[in-house]
Design a protein around this motif. Structure first.
Motif, PDB file in Angstrom:
ATOM      1  N   ASN A 133       1.158  -1.333   0.322  1.00  0.00           N
ATOM      2  CA  ASN A 133      -0.054   0.259  -0.060  1.00  0.00           C
ATOM      3  C   ASN A 133       0.454   1.222  -0.523  1.00  0.00           C
ATOM      4  O   ASN A 133       1.545   1.663   1.152  1.00  0.00           O
ATOM      5  N   PHE A 193      -2.032   3.714 -12.435  1.00  0.00           N
ATOM      6  CA  PHE A 193      -1.124   2.678 -11.574  1.00  0.00           C
ATOM      7  C   PHE A 193      -0.171   0.992 -12.600  1.00  0.00           C
ATOM      8  O   PHE A 193       0.296   0.426 -12.243  1.00  0.00           O
ATOM      9  N   THR A 239      -5.837   0.661 -12.577  1.00  0.00           N
ATOM     10  CA  THR A 239      -6.794   1.256 -11.665  1.00  0.00           C
ATOM     11  C   THR A 239      -6.086   3.102 -12.038  1.00  0.00           C
ATOM     12  O   THR A 239      -5.518   2.894 -12.641  1.00  0.00           O
ATOM     13  N   ILE A 270      -7.212   6.647 -10.509  1.00  0.00           N
ATOM     14  CA  ILE A 270      -7.814   7.146  -9.115  1.00  0.00           C
ATOM     15  C   ILE A 270      -7.618   8.573  -9.601  1.00  0.00           C
ATOM     16  O   ILE A 270      -6.036   9.154 -10.093  1.00  0.00           O
ATOM     17  N   THR A 313      -2.874  10.376  -3.519  1.00  0.00           N
ATOM     18  CA  THR A 313      -3.659   9.051  -3.521  1.00  0.00           C
ATOM     19  C   THR A 313      -3.027   8.468  -2.630  1.00  0.00           C
ATOM     20  O   THR A 313      -2.218   7.965  -2.399  1.00  0.00           O
ATOM     21  N   THR A 314      -3.910   6.825  -2.406  1.00  0.00           N
ATOM     22  CA  THR A 314      -3.165   5.500  -1.347  1.00  0.00           C
ATOM     23  C   THR A 314      -3.736   4.937  -2.842  1.00  0.00           C
ATOM     24  O   THR A 314      -4.656   4.967  -3.839  1.00  0.00           O
ATOM     25  N   HIS A 315      -2.984   3.796  -2.621  1.00  0.00           N
ATOM     26  CA  HIS A 315      -2.759   3.004  -3.733  1.00  0.00           C
ATOM     27  C   HIS A 315      -2.447   1.163  -2.980  1.00  0.00           C
ATOM     28  O   HIS A 315      -1.203   1.663  -2.857  1.00  0.00           O
ATOM     29  N   GLN A 316      -3.338   0.206  -3.497  1.00  0.00           N
ATOM     30  CA  GLN A 316      -3.135  -1.171  -3.040  1.00  0.00           C
ATOM     31  C   GLN A 316      -2.303  -1.721  -4.149  1.00  0.00           C
ATOM     32  O   GLN A 316      -3.454  -2.155  -4.819  1.00  0.00           O
TER      33      GLN A 316
END
Length: 86
Positions: free
Chosen positions: A19, A38, A42, A44, A49-52
């Motif tokens: 993450n 990403f 994905t 966003i 932002t955050t991304h897993q």
């Protein structure tokens, strides 16, 4: 890690596991939209932002992360770098 592209940095910070937090450092007064892709399908919107990333991807998988910013004059900048996940 801080990634510098065309004089406009963005940062990616590992929060935990796979993450990450991504932050654009471009002058926010002039940016009217920011979009992150990403490399895993994905997309966003937002300057931060955050991304897993996938927990099933092999260790050291590399993704192309792209930030597209549009400014108040309609100018567009595209900043792409790779992120290798642990």
């Amino acid at each position: 890690s801080t990634i510098m592209v065309l004089g406009a940095p963005w940062t990616s910070t590992l929060i935990s596991g796979r993450n990450y937090q991504f932050t654009s450092s471009m002058a926010s007064n002039f940016i009217i939209s920011s979009q992150w892709t990403f490399g895993d399908g994905t997309i966003i919107n937002g300057s931060t932002t955050t991304h897993q990333f996938s927990t099933t991807a092999p260790v050291n998988t590399t993704y192309n992360v792209t930030l597209i910013n549009v400014d108040i004059y309609g100018g567009r900048s595209t900043l792409t770098q790779t992120v290798t996940i642990p």
